[in-house]
Scaffold this motif. Structure first.
Motif, PDB file in Angstrom:
ATOM      1  N   VAL A   1      43.331  50.347  45.166  1.00  0.00           N
ATOM      2  CA  VAL A   1      43.970  50.343  43.848  1.00  0.00           C
ATOM      3  C   VAL A   1      45.140  51.317  43.821  1.00  0.00           C
ATOM      4  CG1 VAL A   1      43.629  50.769  41.378  1.00  0.00           C
ATOM      5  CG2 VAL A   1      41.813  49.697  42.712  1.00  0.00           C
TER       6      VAL A   1
ATOM      7  N   THR B   1      47.867  52.814  41.074  1.00  0.00           N
ATOM      8  CA  THR B   1      48.114  52.892  39.636  1.00  0.00           C
ATOM      9  C   THR B   1      49.592  53.148  39.374  1.00  0.00           C
ATOM     10  OG1 THR B   1      45.877  53.723  39.329  1.00  0.00           O
ATOM     11  CG2 THR B   1      47.411  54.096  37.529  1.00  0.00           C
TER      12      THR B   1
ATOM     13  N   LYS C   1      45.502  46.187  44.595  1.00  0.00           N
ATOM     14  CA  LYS C   1      45.545  45.889  43.173  1.00  0.00           C
ATOM     15  C   LYS C   1      46.458  46.919  42.514  1.00  0.00           C
ATOM     16  CE  LYS C   1      42.304  45.286  39.344  1.00  0.00           C
ATOM     17  NZ  LYS C   1      40.902  45.510  38.959  1.00  0.00           N
TER      18      LYS C   1
ATOM     19  N   VAL D   1      47.595  48.474  39.163  1.00  0.00           N
ATOM     20  CA  VAL D   1      47.150  48.605  37.775  1.00  0.00           C
ATOM     21  C   VAL D   1      48.224  49.314  36.958  1.00  0.00           C
ATOM     22  CG1 VAL D   1      45.356  49.545  36.258  1.00  0.00           C
ATOM     23  CG2 VAL D   1      44.741  48.706  38.538  1.00  0.00           C
TER      24      VAL D   1
ATOM     25  N   SER E   1      54.150  42.965  34.828  1.00  0.00           N
ATOM     26  CA  SER E   1      52.809  43.196  34.288  1.00  0.00           C
ATOM     27  C   SER E   1      52.889  44.117  33.080  1.00  0.00           C
ATOM     28  CB  SER E   1      51.850  43.722  35.345  1.00  0.00           C
ATOM     29  OG  SER E   1      52.488  44.618  36.215  1.00  0.00           O
TER      30      SER E   1
ATOM     31  N   ALA F   1      46.767  44.154  35.401  1.00  0.00           N
ATOM     32  CA  ALA F   1      46.831  44.419  36.831  1.00  0.00           C
ATOM     33  C   ALA F   1      47.219  43.152  37.579  1.00  0.00           C
ATOM     34  CB  ALA F   1      45.488  44.919  37.331  1.00  0.00           C
TER      35      ALA F   1
ATOM     36  N   SER G   1      47.490  41.591  41.813  1.00  0.00           N
ATOM     37  CA  SER G   1      46.916  41.821  43.124  1.00  0.00           C
ATOM     38  C   SER G   1      47.724  41.119  44.195  1.00  0.00           C
ATOM     39  CB  SER G   1      45.496  41.285  43.112  1.00  0.00           C
ATOM     40  OG  SER G   1      44.650  42.192  43.742  1.00  0.00           O
TER      41      SER G   1
END
Ligand SMILES: [Cu+2]
Length: 107
Positions: free
Chosen positions: A27, A29, A49, A51, A74, A79, A81
């Motif tokens: 992930v 961010t 991913k 986010v 986004s 999120a 991917s």
């Protein structure tokens, strides 16, 4: 007999656990108009991913040769991917905020 069935069930469970995708979710961010890491190293076939933890929209794309993609825009709290299925070094950027920079090294 009962214990044999139990042993077989345990063995089955073990196989299922081992066969599950080895790659834990990676992930990244997007926060304060930055990716929370500048560089990551992953294995071919792994997914990242992205986010969006900001209160503004971000775009996620790469124009690196051999690995171009664009995950679009986004909105905050969403999120996207991306599976990196080719090895190489890919610069991930945001069209809205050119200072957002992340390099994904795919081994
Ligand atoms: Cu952005």
């Amino acid at each position: 007999m009962k214990s044999k069935i139990l042993a077989s069930a345990v063995a089955t469970l073990f196989v299922v656990a081992v066969a599950a995708p080895a790659s834990a979710e990676i992930v990244i961010t997007q926060k304060a108009k930055k990716f929370d890491k500048k560089k990551i190293s992953i294995k071919k076939g792994e997914a990242v991913k992205f986010v969006n933890s900001d209160s503004i929209s971000h775009n996620t794309h790469s124009r690196s040769s051999g690995g171009k993609f664009d995950l679009g825009v986004s909105k905050p709290g969403t999120a996207v991917s991306k599976v990196f299925d080719k090895s190489g070094k890919f610069k991930v950027r945001c069209t809205i905020h050119p200072k957002m920079k992340l390099t994904v090294k795919v081994n």
